[in-house]
Design an enzyme around this catalytic site. Structure first.
Site, PDB file in Angstrom:
ATOM      1  N   CYS A   1     -21.821  -2.741 -19.500  1.00  0.00           N
ATOM      2  CA  CYS A   1     -21.864  -4.131 -19.028  1.00  0.00           C
ATOM      3  C   CYS A   1     -22.854  -4.322 -17.877  1.00  0.00           C
ATOM      4  O   CYS A   1     -24.056  -4.384 -18.092  1.00  0.00           O
ATOM      5  CB  CYS A   1     -20.455  -4.601 -18.651  1.00  0.00           C
TER       6      CYS A   1
ATOM      7  N   GLU B   1     -15.843  -2.997 -23.538  1.00  0.00           N
ATOM      8  CA  GLU B   1     -15.496  -2.471 -22.215  1.00  0.00           C
ATOM      9  C   GLU B   1     -13.990  -2.536 -21.966  1.00  0.00           C
ATOM     10  O   GLU B   1     -13.350  -3.562 -22.219  1.00  0.00           O
ATOM     11  CB  GLU B   1     -16.252  -3.290 -21.160  1.00  0.00           C
TER      12      GLU B   1
ATOM     13  N   LYS C   1     -19.097   3.846 -15.516  1.00  0.00           N
ATOM     14  CA  LYS C   1     -19.875   2.684 -15.083  1.00  0.00           C
ATOM     15  C   LYS C   1     -20.423   2.931 -13.682  1.00  0.00           C
ATOM     16  O   LYS C   1     -19.708   3.396 -12.793  1.00  0.00           O
ATOM     17  CB  LYS C   1     -18.998   1.436 -15.100  1.00  0.00           C
TER      18      LYS C   1
END
Length: 559
Positions: free
Chosen positions: A149, A45, A113
């Site tokens: 994540c 990430e 994200k």
């Protein structure tokens, strides 16, 4: 369409803001993956920017540099394995935490994200915009989902990817260490597999960034929830994994992807993991900020001794300078213990008596203090003289001062601001005193791979055994004004880690007056903690990012 994918997973150590360096690191990893015969290299990430970039992503020049770095990396890696990696990404006046697929010289796909964490160490909702629920990307006939994540900590993203045709989930992470975090990650991944039936590759960053340590420990799970591969914690690593469509399995969907080859590393136990986190946190803070080494006061007590051992394990003895700063209350035992610790660690060790400086300040202040009895003021002068001496050494020679207060002391304010709190970094800031003692005894019996310090007893047993004392007055011990550390740390863990009420803490068998006193000390020491050096996060709730209390605060729990 292919039925075999060779996927290299890289858990590397990018530096926040070093876009050129991180791009070069990604290129070197790609060259390694090429040599391994990989089809795809997975990095972590926000790799290009380093993680977490915090308010750097508010700077247009920084975002432009990240985009340029991604484009240049795509151009340089044409003709070999594709790369999945993270970067901040500006699009349509919005800034996203993005994952890029670089393939055939181009940025072939971008995904954003969705779930931006905004708790504890995370503050992403402040600087990023959430993306829409993503669909998979097509990679050489395989539909890959790329949840980022926190996206796998909720149901929606993985379920959306499954419903839109994903065959395998690859999740790049910047997941920092705290105790039991590795097990928690696996639990979360298993939950997503239960819901989707899809295998997961979990790639996690490695390295220290300010108070955060990223522990790596990347892993994969098959669709039947069996462990596909496991990479080690606390080290740079690039591993090759092989995935086949329709490989035999006792459970899982027919025709699903399954790992048929990859590493199976053992993960460390809790004391090993805690120690490695302190070592890596200190090492990367010193090295990434270009300090030649460190200097610290070695008092003959447990806190400075364990910090010296951590520093040597992190940097090597030749980069650690220990200084004894004795005064009239420093015992012969402390002088002997400090010297023995320095010898065991092999560090440079100097003795600088502070009598002249303390006496000089006392004489200077005598007219103003006339008629008043000595008290904590004179004790603090000793500590501040020591802090000034260490900062002078730092200024003259360039070494960073390591500060040595443990979490118990930081909780109740038993550390002198502008004195023993002076310094650039504190490796034991998130370790309670009882944990310091346990880890010191553990290190004398253990030396994990990757450490630069010697094996054997590096902390003299007498330091571990003797009653703790600041030695700022005659016959002083910590327990003159604090409960025994076993009791104190239990009270603090209740108040700090779990926000328990005074009544709940008393219910554990503690004296109400003592609990009320500790709660008061905890609140009134907040101003000191705001000015303290950063230190390695070990627990779920460290001071600073995880626990944000007002300095001016009149609340007291009356339960």
């Amino acid at each position: 369409m292919t039925d075999t994918l060779k996927i290299s997973v890289g858990q590397l150590n990018p530096v926040v803001g070093d876009i050129d360096g991180n791009t070069a690191m990604a290129l070197a990893a790609w060259q390694d993956a090429t040599a391994m015969g990989a089809d795809l290299l997975v990095l972590t990430e926000l790799f290009l920017s380093g993680y977490p970039p915090e308010d750097l992503v508010l700077k247009p020049a920084f975002l432009a540099a990240c985009r340029t770095g991604a484009q240049e990396l795509a151009r340089q890696t044409k003709g070999g394995p594709a790369i999945i990696l993270g970067s901040p990404w500006a699009e349509d006046d919005k800034v996203h935490n993005a994952i890029l697929l670089l393939d055939d010289g181009e940025i072939a796909a971008v995904r954003y994200k969705v779930e931006l964490p905004n708790y504890g160490t995370f503050d992403e909702a402040r600087v990023f915009q959430p993306g829409p629920l993503p669909g998979p990307v097509d990679f050489r006939g395989v539909r890959i989902g790329m949840p980022i994540c926190e996206d796998i900590w909720i149901e929606d993203v993985a379920e959306c990817l499954k419903e839109t045709g994903a065959e395998i989930l690859i999740t790049p992470n910047g997941s920092p260490y705290w105790r039991d975090k590795a097990a928690r990650r696996v639990q979360v991944a298993v939950a997503r597999i239960v819901e989707t039936g899809l295998p997961i590759i979990y790639a996690n960053q490695f390295g220290g960034q300010d108070e955060l340590v990223f522990d790596g420990g990347s892993f994969g799970l098959n669709g039947d929830r069996t462990l596909a591969f496991q990479m080690p914690q606390f080290c740079n690593d690039i591993a090759m994994t092989t995935w086949r469509r329709g490989a035999d399995a006792d459970d899982g969907e027919p025709g699903a992807w399954r790992c048929t080859g990859g590493p199976m590393a053992d993960l460390p136990d809790e004391p090993t993991a805690d120690w490695m986190a302190t070592v890596i946190g200190l090492r990367d803070y010193v090295d990434k900020n270009h300090f030649p080494g460190v200097v610290l006061g070695l008092s003959g007590g447990i806190d400075s001794a364990i910090c010296a051992a951590i520093a040597v394990d992190a940097l090597g003895a030749d980069r650690v300078h220990c200084v004894m700063l004795p005064y009239r209350y420093t015992s012969d035992a402390s002088l002997d213990d400090a010297a023995a610790c320095a010898r065991a660690l092999g560090v440079r060790y100097d003795t600088i008596p502070i009598e002249q400086a303390v006496t000089g300040i006392g004489s200077m202040m005598a007219p103003l203090f006339s008629g008043r009895e000595p008290d904590i003021t004179e004790e603090n002068i000793q500590s501040r003289v020591r802090g000034t001496a260490l900062m002078a050494i730092s200024n003259k020679f360039g070494d960073m001062v390591v500060t040595t207060g443990n979490k118990s002391e930081m909780s109740v304010g038993y550390a002198t601001i502008y004195g023993d709190m002076n310094g650039g970094f504190n490796p034991i800031k998130d370790l309670y005193k009882t944990e310091v003692f346990r880890l010191a005894a553990w290190r004398n019996e253990n030396r994990p791979d990757g450490l630069l310090g010697p094996a054997g007893a590096v902390i003299p047993q007498n330091i571990i055994d003797k009653p703790p004392s600041a030695e700022l007055r005659e016959d002083q011990t910590d327990q003159d004004s604090l409960p025994p550390y076993d009791a104190l740390d239990d009270i603090l863990e209740c108040l700090v880690e779990h926000d328990k009420s005074v009544a709940e803490v008393v219910g554990r068998g503690h004296d109400r007056e003592t609990v009320t006193k500790i709660e008061r000390l905890l609140y009134i020491a907040e101003y000191k903690r705001r000015q303290a050096a950063p230190g390695v996060k070990i627990t779920r709730r460290n001071f600073g990012r995880d626990r944000r209390y007002p300095i001016t605060n009149r609340f007291r729990d009356r339960t």
